[in-house]
Motif scaffolding. Sequence first.
Motif, PDB file in Angstrom:
ATOM      1  N   ARG A   3       0.767  -1.376  -0.173  1.00  0.00           N
ATOM      2  CA  ARG A   3      -0.084  -0.074  -0.099  1.00  0.00           C
ATOM      3  C   ARG A   3       0.872   1.300   0.189  1.00  0.00           C
ATOM      4  NH1 ARG A   3      -3.814   1.026   4.383  1.00  0.00           N
ATOM      5  NH2 ARG A   3      -2.553   0.018   5.757  1.00  0.00           N
ATOM      6  N   LYS A   4       0.346   2.180  -0.923  1.00  0.00           N
ATOM      7  CA  LYS A   4       1.223   3.354  -0.996  1.00  0.00           C
ATOM      8  C   LYS A   4       0.375   4.441  -0.934  1.00  0.00           C
ATOM      9  CE  LYS A   4       4.600   3.664  -4.347  1.00  0.00           C
ATOM     10  NZ  LYS A   4       5.010   3.457  -5.823  1.00  0.00           N
ATOM     11  N   LEU A   5       0.872   5.683  -0.241  1.00  0.00           N
ATOM     12  CA  LEU A   5       0.254   6.979  -0.323  1.00  0.00           C
ATOM     13  C   LEU A   5       0.876   7.755  -1.415  1.00  0.00           C
ATOM     14  CD1 LEU A   5       1.125   8.052   3.704  1.00  0.00           C
ATOM     15  CD2 LEU A   5      -1.049   7.442   2.540  1.00  0.00           C
TER      16      LEU A   5
ATOM     17  N   LEU B 232       2.163  10.313  -2.267  1.00  0.00           N
ATOM     18  CA  LEU B 232       2.715  11.845  -1.295  1.00  0.00           C
ATOM     19  C   LEU B 232       2.866  12.753  -2.457  1.00  0.00           C
ATOM     20  CD1 LEU B 232       5.531  10.497   0.810  1.00  0.00           C
ATOM     21  CD2 LEU B 232       3.394  11.358   1.507  1.00  0.00           C
TER      22      LEU B 232
ATOM     23  N   GLU C 141      -2.386   5.499  11.126  1.00  0.00           N
ATOM     24  CA  GLU C 141      -1.185   4.775  11.286  1.00  0.00           C
ATOM     25  C   GLU C 141      -0.540   5.317  12.600  1.00  0.00           C
ATOM     26  OE1 GLU C 141      -0.303   2.266   9.450  1.00  0.00           O
ATOM     27  OE2 GLU C 141      -2.003   2.611   8.340  1.00  0.00           O
ATOM     28  N   VAL C 142      -0.533   6.360  13.113  1.00  0.00           N
ATOM     29  CA  VAL C 142       0.004   6.710  14.480  1.00  0.00           C
ATOM     30  C   VAL C 142      -0.879   7.312  15.441  1.00  0.00           C
ATOM     31  CG1 VAL C 142       2.355   6.609  13.690  1.00  0.00           C
ATOM     32  CG2 VAL C 142       1.061   8.714  13.247  1.00  0.00           C
TER      33      VAL C 142
ATOM     34  N   VAL D 256      11.229  -4.834   5.325  1.00  0.00           N
ATOM     35  CA  VAL D 256      10.108  -5.017   6.102  1.00  0.00           C
ATOM     36  C   VAL D 256      10.874  -5.821   7.293  1.00  0.00           C
ATOM     37  CG1 VAL D 256       7.851  -6.334   6.571  1.00  0.00           C
ATOM     38  CG2 VAL D 256       8.491  -5.207   4.292  1.00  0.00           C
TER      39      VAL D 256
ATOM     40  N   GLN E 154      15.466   9.906   9.375  1.00  0.00           N
ATOM     41  CA  GLN E 154      14.007   9.087   9.381  1.00  0.00           C
ATOM     42  C   GLN E 154      14.298   7.587   8.862  1.00  0.00           C
ATOM     43  OE1 GLN E 154      11.044  11.162   7.458  1.00  0.00           O
ATOM     44  NE2 GLN E 154      12.406  12.199   5.890  1.00  0.00           N
TER      45      GLN E 154
ATOM     46  N   LEU F  95       9.191   6.661   1.839  1.00  0.00           N
ATOM     47  CA  LEU F  95       8.132   7.329   2.607  1.00  0.00           C
ATOM     48  C   LEU F  95       6.664   6.779   2.414  1.00  0.00           C
ATOM     49  CD1 LEU F  95       9.817  10.899   2.784  1.00  0.00           C
ATOM     50  CD2 LEU F  95       9.744   9.118   4.614  1.00  0.00           C
ATOM     51  N   GLU F  96       6.544   6.917   0.912  1.00  0.00           N
ATOM     52  CA  GLU F  96       5.013   6.586   0.492  1.00  0.00           C
ATOM     53  C   GLU F  96       4.508   5.184   1.022  1.00  0.00           C
ATOM     54  OE1 GLU F  96       7.980   6.656  -1.261  1.00  0.00           O
ATOM     55  OE2 GLU F  96       7.728   5.716  -2.952  1.00  0.00           O
ATOM     56  N   TYR F  97       5.439   4.366   1.425  1.00  0.00           N
ATOM     57  CA  TYR F  97       4.864   3.025   1.721  1.00  0.00           C
ATOM     58  C   TYR F  97       4.187   3.018   3.136  1.00  0.00           C
ATOM     59  CZ  TYR F  97       7.155   1.083  -2.541  1.00  0.00           C
ATOM     60  OH  TYR F  97       7.528   0.945  -3.553  1.00  0.00           O
ATOM     61  N   VAL F  98       2.923   2.644   3.066  1.00  0.00           N
ATOM     62  CA  VAL F  98       1.922   2.796   4.401  1.00  0.00           C
ATOM     63  C   VAL F  98       2.706   2.076   5.614  1.00  0.00           C
ATOM     64  CG1 VAL F  98      -0.028   2.507   5.523  1.00  0.00           C
ATOM     65  CG2 VAL F  98       0.082   3.546   3.136  1.00  0.00           C
ATOM     66  N   TRP F  99       3.327   1.051   5.374  1.00  0.00           N
ATOM     67  CA  TRP F  99       3.715  -0.013   6.477  1.00  0.00           C
ATOM     68  C   TRP F  99       4.977   0.718   6.991  1.00  0.00           C
ATOM     69  CZ3 TRP F  99       8.709  -1.674   6.752  1.00  0.00           C
ATOM     70  CH2 TRP F  99       9.652  -1.917   5.800  1.00  0.00           C
TER      71      TRP F  99
ATOM     72  N   ILE G 128       5.530   3.922   7.881  1.00  0.00           N
ATOM     73  CA  ILE G 128       5.134   5.008   8.903  1.00  0.00           C
ATOM     74  C   ILE G 128       5.005   4.798  10.382  1.00  0.00           C
ATOM     75  CG2 ILE G 128       3.176   6.689   9.372  1.00  0.00           C
ATOM     76  CD1 ILE G 128       2.150   6.386   6.579  1.00  0.00           C
ATOM     77  N   ARG G 129       4.698   3.639  10.776  1.00  0.00           N
ATOM     78  CA  ARG G 129       4.568   3.210  11.998  1.00  0.00           C
ATOM     79  C   ARG G 129       5.749   3.351  12.654  1.00  0.00           C
ATOM     80  NH1 ARG G 129       1.188   1.939  16.139  1.00  0.00           N
ATOM     81  NH2 ARG G 129      -0.516   2.578  15.010  1.00  0.00           N
TER      82      ARG G 129
ATOM     83  N   ARG H 285       8.858   4.032  11.290  1.00  0.00           N
ATOM     84  CA  ARG H 285       9.642   5.293  11.374  1.00  0.00           C
ATOM     85  C   ARG H 285       9.325   6.205  12.491  1.00  0.00           C
ATOM     86  NH1 ARG H 285       7.686   6.956   6.656  1.00  0.00           N
ATOM     87  NH2 ARG H 285       9.361   5.768   5.753  1.00  0.00           N
ATOM     88  N   GLU H 286       7.944   6.313  12.894  1.00  0.00           N
ATOM     89  CA  GLU H 286       7.424   7.255  14.076  1.00  0.00           C
ATOM     90  C   GLU H 286       7.889   6.572  15.387  1.00  0.00           C
ATOM     91  OE1 GLU H 286       7.020  10.185  13.458  1.00  0.00           O
ATOM     92  OE2 GLU H 286       6.823   9.947  11.564  1.00  0.00           O
TER      93      GLU H 286
ATOM     94  N   ARG I 118      11.536   7.619  15.485  1.00  0.00           N
ATOM     95  CA  ARG I 118      11.394   8.862  15.861  1.00  0.00           C
ATOM     96  C   ARG I 118      11.114   9.512  17.410  1.00  0.00           C
ATOM     97  NH1 ARG I 118      10.793  12.681  10.977  1.00  0.00           N
ATOM     98  NH2 ARG I 118       9.174  11.332  10.552  1.00  0.00           N
ATOM     99  N   THR I 119       9.866   9.051  17.822  1.00  0.00           N
ATOM    100  CA  THR I 119       9.813   9.096  19.095  1.00  0.00           C
ATOM    101  C   THR I 119      10.518   8.776  20.054  1.00  0.00           C
ATOM    102  OG1 THR I 119       7.283   8.844  18.171  1.00  0.00           O
ATOM    103  CG2 THR I 119       7.721   8.945  20.552  1.00  0.00           C
TER     104      THR I 119
ATOM    105  N   ARG J  55      13.514  11.070  20.102  1.00  0.00           N
ATOM    106  CA  ARG J  55      13.020  12.331  20.791  1.00  0.00           C
ATOM    107  C   ARG J  55      13.306  12.253  22.229  1.00  0.00           C
ATOM    108  NH1 ARG J  55       8.430  14.583  16.737  1.00  0.00           N
ATOM    109  NH2 ARG J  55       9.946  14.969  15.110  1.00  0.00           N
TER     110      ARG J  55
END
Lengths: 436, 220
Positions: free
Chosen positions: A2-4, A6, A54-55, B4, B110, B116-120, B122-123, B125-126, B129-130, B133
């Motif tokens: 799945r892609k966004l 962007l 997602e977050v 992955v 990051q 970046l565009e791959y939805v999987w 995001i979680r 990466r954050e 990052r969290t 921080r």
Amino acid sequence: MRKLPLEKFSEPFRACFEHGRWDLYAKGLAEQGPVWLLEMDMPRLGMHLQPLLEVPELVEWTPQLCFLADCMKPETDADNLQRYYAMFSEAGDHAAAAATVTAAVLDIWNSGRDVGRLNRWDENIETLLASVGDDPLLLAGLYAGKSFIAMEGRDDFDVALECARLSREHSSRAKSPSLMIHSAWLTGMALSIRGDFPAIAILIQDTLHLLDQEGASYTAVSQMKMLAGLLGYFEGRFAEAEAIFHEVFDHPLTAQLPATAWLLVSGPLLIASSEIGKKGEVDALAELIRLRIQEQPDNHFLFSCIHYSLGISALILERPYDALLHGKEGIKHSTLMGGGTIHEQQSALIIAQALVDLGRIDEGADFLAEWIERWRGDGISFLCRMRGHGDGQAEAPHGKSGSGPDIFRHGRRIHTQRSRTARAQQAGRLCRIAAP
Amino acid sequence: LLKVLAGTGQEGASEEVLSSILWPESGGDADHERVRSLLSSVRELLGADEVVVAQEGRVRLNQRLCWVDSQAFLELCRRVQDMGREDGGAALGPGPMGLSRAARDLYRGQFLPSDLEYVWTIRFRERLRTTYRSLIDTMGSTLESVSDWEAAYEHYLQAIEADALNEEHYRRGILCAEKLRRPEEARRLFDLCRERVRSRLGSEPARETLALARTLGLLE
């Protein structure tokens, strides 16, 4: 995977996404999301919401954000929308309150039942109109909602046309291509019921340049394309109409539409394909449509439209008994919808034609006698123009829907001119049985 | 698949999860075969079967053969946190501080910036990052608590390099510069923050950042 997309993300959302500034991302979406909703730009809203989903733990879920997220669910809780409306109105967040109106109208329409609920939202629109001041975008969105409710909720085409006009005026001031197109579509739909096709042709010409503008939402653009296709269909340009319907149908986002909206694309395609004799495609599409019914067994609007489309298709393919059954089912579900009567009346016309085609002339005459007065009384000359009765019945001038016999005589003349003997005979039969 | 697996760490991922990430539209038994086939290709590509372990329906990278920076970073942070708990205090002792520095140096920005565009992604990466921080905050607080303003200042400057739009690090860096009586550096840092936020996010810095600048006389 799945892609966004962007590359389609607006700023500052993309930068916030890249740099993990979810606070600003959420704040921006809470402000911009209601505008996208008003413009019915669901794909844009959905794609910008997805990263937040997602977050979720990194975001402060304000009522505005919760509302936007709820709107992307397959079905929204009507009471919940009313609560959001009350909350946003009380807080003076007019944009979010107006967006709840759009969401509620779409939700009720997509649910296809208790369509009379739309009238409650009409009252909310009136309240909001009195409080939003001179914000052209909100005014455009609210009048668009009002126009739709008048048309679908209570067959009030005068109010629908007037509100669509106001919506066009305000959307032009707001410089919103989506709302300019959407309000033009509303005007076109009301005009089509009235049978004013020359006016629709002008409207489409005046709107075409907006379709390629940046920011024009997929929903609005596809609505206008469908209207152009319908006009082509009504005017007998079947291949051209079919090509337009196909273009919209083949768009990747069309498959993701709720069943009701999807049917407003697939239904006309089915009819136009029937008209140009693509039997294989018609059967395949009809099967696809039947499968889609199963998703929402209590969606009467969906059933009504499906039976209407299948009924028209059956008439064209000279399967009058099938058409008769579809017509009866169409009436049943239209009545169960609980809103305006336009869909019920459309189905009635299928039955009339099917009875004539089956040779049950007397029965057809009795049936028509009952309905023609209603059509005439409601000013719905459009019904006398639908293809199931041949394009021959088309083109009666606006405001001159005339009596049943007049219309069918007109149809016979056009059919004869076009050497469509069978259609001319049908129109002739209708003409005879509709005679006082 | 390797990316992955790099994100799923020593626990790896079930074949079902891998399938849902790699082929979200499909489903069913065919996916099992697709995962197996992909595994074979990856092993062949790497030239070593043991690099990717597939056991009891789960797939993971062999930690003894593969070192993954993101996983090493998380592991170090976890150890810092555990040691912090043992000490019972908010400030880090010398041991955890050393591990923290190692962790901080591992974080270079990051996760998978070209994906970046791959939805999987995001979680995960954050999550990184969290965690980063939080690590910066804890380390900074430790340095500030012993008035090591110089080290704290350098620490925040380094953090800003890896996480350019986190205003909290700018604010704390500005405060350190003030403690070091370097108003010009405080001003430069504020200007840098404002310029980045304006150009990349199209807005003004956060209220807290502006309030601090106002208090310190950095706003003209």
